[in-house]
Design a protein around this motif. Structure first.
Motif, mmCIF file in Angstrom:
data_model
loop_
_atom_site.group_PDB
_atom_site.id
_atom_site.type_symbol
_atom_site.label_atom_id
_atom_site.label_comp_id
_atom_site.label_asym_id
_atom_site.label_seq_id
_atom_site.Cartn_x
_atom_site.Cartn_y
_atom_site.Cartn_z
ATOM 1 N N PRO A 104 1.742 -4.116 2.956
ATOM 2 C CA PRO A 104 2.276 -2.761 3.200
ATOM 3 C C PRO A 104 1.602 -2.087 4.388
ATOM 4 O O PRO A 104 0.882 -1.093 4.244
ATOM 5 C CB PRO A 104 1.980 -2.037 1.881
ATOM 6 C CG PRO A 104 0.760 -2.705 1.350
ATOM 7 C CD PRO A 104 0.871 -4.150 1.760
ATOM 8 N N TRP A 105 1.855 -2.634 5.593
ATOM 9 C CA TRP A 105 1.170 -2.142 6.785
ATOM 10 C C TRP A 105 1.487 -0.674 7.060
ATOM 11 O O TRP A 105 0.604 0.086 7.479
ATOM 12 C CB TRP A 105 1.553 -2.989 8.002
ATOM 13 C CG TRP A 105 1.017 -4.373 7.964
ATOM 14 C CD1 TRP A 105 1.728 -5.546 7.907
ATOM 15 C CD2 TRP A 105 -0.367 -4.760 7.966
ATOM 16 N NE1 TRP A 105 0.892 -6.627 7.882
ATOM 17 C CE2 TRP A 105 -0.407 -6.183 7.919
ATOM 18 C CE3 TRP A 105 -1.572 -4.051 8.008
ATOM 19 C CZ2 TRP A 105 -1.599 -6.896 7.909
ATOM 20 C CZ3 TRP A 105 -2.756 -4.765 7.998
ATOM 21 C CH2 TRP A 105 -2.763 -6.164 7.951
ATOM 22 N N PHE A 106 2.751 -0.275 6.863
ATOM 23 C CA PHE A 106 3.114 1.105 7.193
ATOM 24 C C PHE A 106 2.348 2.089 6.304
ATOM 25 O O PHE A 106 1.799 3.090 6.790
ATOM 26 C CB PHE A 106 4.622 1.312 7.040
ATOM 27 C CG PHE A 106 5.065 2.711 7.357
ATOM 28 C CD1 PHE A 106 5.106 3.167 8.670
ATOM 29 C CD2 PHE A 106 5.414 3.598 6.332
ATOM 30 C CE1 PHE A 106 5.495 4.478 8.967
ATOM 31 C CE2 PHE A 106 5.802 4.897 6.614
ATOM 32 C CZ PHE A 106 5.841 5.340 7.944
ATOM 33 N N ALA A 107 2.319 1.814 4.999
ATOM 34 C CA ALA A 107 1.597 2.705 4.081
ATOM 35 C C ALA A 107 0.115 2.737 4.426
ATOM 36 O O ALA A 107 -0.521 3.804 4.393
ATOM 37 C CB ALA A 107 1.803 2.251 2.638
ATOM 38 N N VAL A 123 1.212 9.665 0.249
ATOM 39 C CA VAL A 123 2.042 8.468 0.083
ATOM 40 C C VAL A 123 2.557 8.384 -1.353
ATOM 41 O O VAL A 123 3.729 8.081 -1.596
ATOM 42 C CB VAL A 123 1.237 7.205 0.442
ATOM 43 C CG1 VAL A 123 1.985 5.937 0.034
ATOM 44 C CG2 VAL A 123 0.933 7.174 1.931
ATOM 45 N N GLY A 124 1.677 8.687 -2.322
ATOM 46 C CA GLY A 124 2.099 8.668 -3.721
ATOM 47 C C GLY A 124 3.168 9.697 -4.020
ATOM 48 O O GLY A 124 4.121 9.432 -4.754
ATOM 49 N N VAL A 151 0.851 1.683 -3.733
ATOM 50 C CA VAL A 151 1.706 1.415 -2.565
ATOM 51 C C VAL A 151 0.893 0.805 -1.434
ATOM 52 O O VAL A 151 1.267 -0.230 -0.875
ATOM 53 C CB VAL A 151 2.405 2.708 -2.107
ATOM 54 C CG1 VAL A 151 3.094 2.485 -0.762
ATOM 55 C CG2 VAL A 151 3.437 3.146 -3.139
ATOM 56 N N TRP A 152 -0.233 1.421 -1.060
ATOM 57 C CA TRP A 152 -0.946 0.890 0.103
ATOM 58 C C TRP A 152 -1.813 -0.318 -0.226
ATOM 59 O O TRP A 152 -2.085 -1.155 0.641
ATOM 60 C CB TRP A 152 -1.756 1.974 0.812
ATOM 61 C CG TRP A 152 -3.004 2.475 0.150
ATOM 62 C CD1 TRP A 152 -3.168 3.654 -0.503
ATOM 63 C CD2 TRP A 152 -4.286 1.839 0.134
ATOM 64 N NE1 TRP A 152 -4.454 3.796 -0.947
ATOM 65 C CE2 TRP A 152 -5.166 2.686 -0.561
ATOM 66 C CE3 TRP A 152 -4.784 0.632 0.635
ATOM 67 C CZ2 TRP A 152 -6.500 2.370 -0.780
ATOM 68 C CZ3 TRP A 152 -6.113 0.313 0.425
ATOM 69 C CH2 TRP A 152 -6.957 1.174 -0.274
ATOM 70 N N MET A 153 -2.239 -0.456 -1.488
ATOM 71 C CA MET A 153 -3.017 -1.644 -1.850
ATOM 72 C C MET A 153 -2.136 -2.887 -1.911
ATOM 73 O O MET A 153 -2.580 -3.979 -1.580
ATOM 74 C CB MET A 153 -3.706 -1.436 -3.204
ATOM 75 C CG MET A 153 -4.869 -0.471 -3.169
ATOM 76 S SD MET A 153 -5.882 -0.488 -4.687
ATOM 77 C CE MET A 153 -4.656 -0.310 -5.965
ATOM 78 N N GLY A 154 -0.894 -2.737 -2.369
ATOM 79 C CA GLY A 154 -0.032 -3.899 -2.507
ATOM 80 C C GLY A 154 -0.619 -4.904 -3.472
ATOM 81 O O GLY A 154 -0.980 -4.573 -4.607
ATOM 82 N N TYR A 155 -0.751 -6.151 -3.016
ATOM 83 C CA TYR A 155 -1.288 -7.217 -3.865
ATOM 84 C C TYR A 155 -2.794 -7.406 -3.683
ATOM 85 O O TYR A 155 -3.354 -8.384 -4.180
ATOM 86 C CB TYR A 155 -0.556 -8.533 -3.573
ATOM 87 C CG TYR A 155 0.907 -8.469 -3.942
ATOM 88 C CD1 TYR A 155 1.304 -8.560 -5.267
ATOM 89 C CD2 TYR A 155 1.886 -8.277 -2.973
ATOM 90 C CE1 TYR A 155 2.633 -8.487 -5.623
ATOM 91 C CE2 TYR A 155 3.228 -8.197 -3.319
ATOM 92 C CZ TYR A 155 3.594 -8.300 -4.637
ATOM 93 O OH TYR A 155 4.915 -8.215 -4.999
#
Length: 725
Positions: free
Chosen positions: A58-61, A116-117, A301-305
């Motif tokens: 999630p580069w954009f986040a 973001v959240g 969202v920004w952590m992703g996996y």
């Protein structure tokens, strides 16, 4: 007397497997759990993604969060520089700017992550798939316990089991109580509660109990012991905490997500706080429910996996955990050496290093926990967390860790360093004000000058910077309130829009008043750890927030004195400075009554009657919580939690046989070497003429050892209960 086996009806599950084989534990299926190296690792040890298409970063986040944080921090730092850059800048003023930038960056990243959240919560559509009709894997649900009230813990597990069974997928799960309890009375109460739970649930539910004689490496060692003995029989393990509660739907969804995603190593949920009634606990409960989802969604969202793990209410791939999460001890002595306290962060880091995904499913609801009932109780738990997070300073540079993992460690470390940095910023600001008031020049500037420099400030710019800083600090709370306001059901369940707004304002005011005291408490914890003082490990209080007033005074008297000193100094120098520092000063002056009020049940319930600090889970309690609370009250009324263990074994021969059957095989000691407490216990029991006398003589540790020794149990059983008249 030969110990009788624990009886269990011979019911079978799918594949002919016994639902309840005789014994408190199933046959062992060991898994090797090698200790991992933090200094040696190669890329060849990392597995490849099975489905690379699902691993989009999630580069954009991340750009929004971290570039936004950098931009805000740069702007705030520049404004702070302009505040003090009036007629030159001194060394002390540079220190103030530096401390401000460090502290501001912390609240800036919280703001951008929450933003973001907020966007994610407002504009996404939640589409949860239907529950699966069946699961094809086996999951063990683990409840680690350490000197907890058995009526509470076993009631919660029964409610969980009933909820899972109601989904129709109950045969895919087995349940373990993994006990590290050291209190002999609590231990025996656990065994009785376990046997009673088995009788209530019947033969179709596989529920087990294991007690460790020595709680080596605490919770991490408790889980590792289970993995190395029984982990090979289960695809996944779902780890709870002693105050955890999870619905069957949440558990089944986590197991289904693990089945679907072969790359997943740990899947975390967002636990909500429930069942809280003291003033302090209800503040935490409201904050977690209203602000928590915005913060959690932003993180997800920004952590992703590349996420984190908080130690409970999460499902873990057992074989991957065994292969890659063996916890090393750090060199040296505590607090920075020895056993890693906050092992969950490190387990997530090791899992991610091995090539498994770690992420959070915020859509999975029905995950609950509880919180400390008072400020002092929170401080006691926070002291241990502080040590664990500061220990990560020795782990953050480990070989092979993902950059996101290092960011998680840095966040945890700074969450505790922020308090002493805030304290230093206040002290530097106070020093500058004192210097300006008495017109004492700063002779040690960074630039050569024939004349000394006096500290001057741009008051108008300072006021604007203060307002902007407060806005960024409080924004995540208002983001959470906005999300609740636009959700009609949630808004009504919080008492309506007006009460929700009033509750948010009340929470902000109370938290602001408590913040200075928490700053000093955390700063004290950091300084203690730096001086080499270990936190130890004590069980957490769950319900009662009342603490003797004398203890509260002793704990907070220096906080009050510091508040009074700061207030007098600020007022003497300038009424404007006093007004500027008034939130901190008032919070410290009120630290004793605030701490006392925090644990008061009547204050929390009074606000509840007014409809303030309400959460949807209070208005419409989850059925599983109502069931667990009813069962807990029923079991507590039986009075078995507080009974004397020696008297219980003496009076009930059948239970005594079952207790002996549940004991592990006795370890052989080296010839010629004797454990002092065991020898003393044996001598006292041999000398005692009655059970009453033995109970009076034996220390808690001696009683604990006696209850592990079949020979001493036999001697106790043969003693008369009391002397004849």
């Amino acid at each position: 007397m030969t110990p009788a086996p624990i009886e269990a009806p011979p019911a079978t599950q799918a594949g002919g497997r016994l639902a309840h084989p005789p014994g408190a534990v199933p046959p062992e299926r060991p898994l090797a759990m090698p200790v991992q190296s933090l200094t040696h690792w190669t890329r060849a040890e990392q597995r490849s993604w099975t489905n690379r298409a699902m691993r989009a970063v999630p580069w954009f986040a991340r750009a929004v969060v971290f570039l936004g944080m950098a931009a805000l921090t740069a702007y705030g730092g520049w404004q702070m520089y302009k505040v003090v850059d009036v007629g030159g800048i001194t060394v002390l003023e540079w220190a103030l700017v530096t401390l401000f930038i460090l502290n501001f960056s912390w609240i800036a990243v919280a703001f951008t992550s929450s933003l973001v959240g907020l966007i994610h919560l407002l504009f996404r559509r939640r589409r949860l798939p239907p529950l699966p009709e069946a699961l094809h894997s086996r999951t063990a649900v683990l409840m680690p316990i350490y000197n907890e009230a058995p009526s509470r813990v076993f009631a919660a597990m029964q409610a969980i089991i009933e909820s899972v069974t109601a989904t129709g997928c109950g045969r895919a799960f087995e349940y373990f109580f993994v006990s590290d309890t050291t209190d002999p009375d609590v231990w025996i109460a656990e065994e009785r509660a376990f046997l009673a739970l088995r009788r209530r649930l019947g033969p179709d539910v596989a529920v087990w109990y294991r007690h460790r004689p020595k709680n080596t490496n605490r919770k991490a060692g408790n889980i590792a012991d289970w993995v190395t003995r029984w982990g090979g029989a289960y695809d996944h393990m779902l780890v709870l905490d002693a105050d955890s509660l999870m619905t069957g739907e949440a558990i089944v969804r986590l197991a289904a997500a693990m089945e679907k995603d072969s790359d997943a190593g740990i899947i975390q949920t967002l636990p909500l706080i429930i069942n809280r009634n003291t003033l302090f606990a209800r503040i935490q409960q409201f904050a977690a429910r209203v602000y928590g989802p915005v913060i959690a969604d932003g993180l997800a969202v920004w952590m992703g996996y590349d996420g984190n793990y908080w130690g409970h209410n999460a499902i873990i791939r057992t074989a991957a955990f065994a292969a890659h999460c063996g916890m090393p001890d750090l060199s040296g002595k505590p607090p920075f050496g020895g056993h890693i306290l906050s092992h969950d962060f490190v387990e997530a880091a090791l899992m991610r290093r091995a090539g498994y995904a770690v992420y959070m499913l915020t859509d999975v609801t029905g995950s609950y926990e509880e919180s400390p009932p008072s400020l002092i109780d929170l401080a006691a738990r926070d002291r241990r967390w502080c040590q664990g997070n500061l220990q990560h300073a020795r782990v953050i540079g480990s070989r092979g860790f993902h950059p996101a993992t290092r960011q998680h460690f840095a966040t945890g470390i700074f969450s505790y360093l922020a308090s002493p940095l805030w304290l230093l910023q206040l002290l530097v600001g106070l020093t500058l004000a004192l210097q300006a008031h008495y017109i004492r020049p700063e002779y040690f500037t960074n630039e050569f000058s024939l004349f000394p420099s006096w500290p001057l400030f741009d008051a108008e710019r300072a006021l604007g910077l203060f307002a902007g800083t407060m806005g960024i600090l409080l924004a995540p709370k208002f983001f959470g309130m906005i999300v609740m306001l636009v959700d009609r059901d949630a808004r009504r369940a919080c008492g309506g829009g007006i009460r929700l707004i009033l509750s948010t304002l009340l929470e902000i005011i109370l938290s602001a008043l408590l913040a200075p005291t928490m700053m000093l408490v955390q700063s004290g914890s950091v300084f203690e750890i730096l001086l080499g003082r270990d936190s130890g490990w004590k069980p957490q209080r769950r319900d009662d927030g009342s603490i003797p007033f004398g203890d509260i005074v002793r704990r907070h008297r220096w906080h009050t004195a510091l508040g009074a000193l700061a207030g007098i100094a600020a007022y003497v120098m300038s009424p404007y400075l006093f007004a500027w520092m008034s939130p901190t000063i008032v919070g410290l002056l009120l630290s004793i009554p605030l701490s006392w009020a925090s644990g008061q049940l009547w204050l929390g319930l009074g606000l509840k009657r007014l409809g303030l600090l309400m959460t949807p889970e209070e208005t419409l309690p989850p059925p599983i919580a109502s069931r667990a609370n009813a069962l807990s009250q029923e079991l507590a009324a039986a009075g078995e939690d507080d009974e004397n263990a020696l008297q219980v074994l003496h009076a009930d021969g059948d239970f005594r046989d079952l207790h002996e059957a549940m004991l592990p095989p006795g370890a052989r000691s080296e010839r010629g070497r004797f454990e002092q407490d065991r020898v003393m216990a044996f001598a006292k029991i041999t000398e005692a003429r009655t059970l009453e006398e033995a109970c009076k003589w034996l220390t808690p540790k001696e009683r604990f050892l006696a209850l592990h020794d079949r020979a001493m149990i036999g001697l106790l059983a043969n003693l008369p209960a009391e002397a004849k008249a």
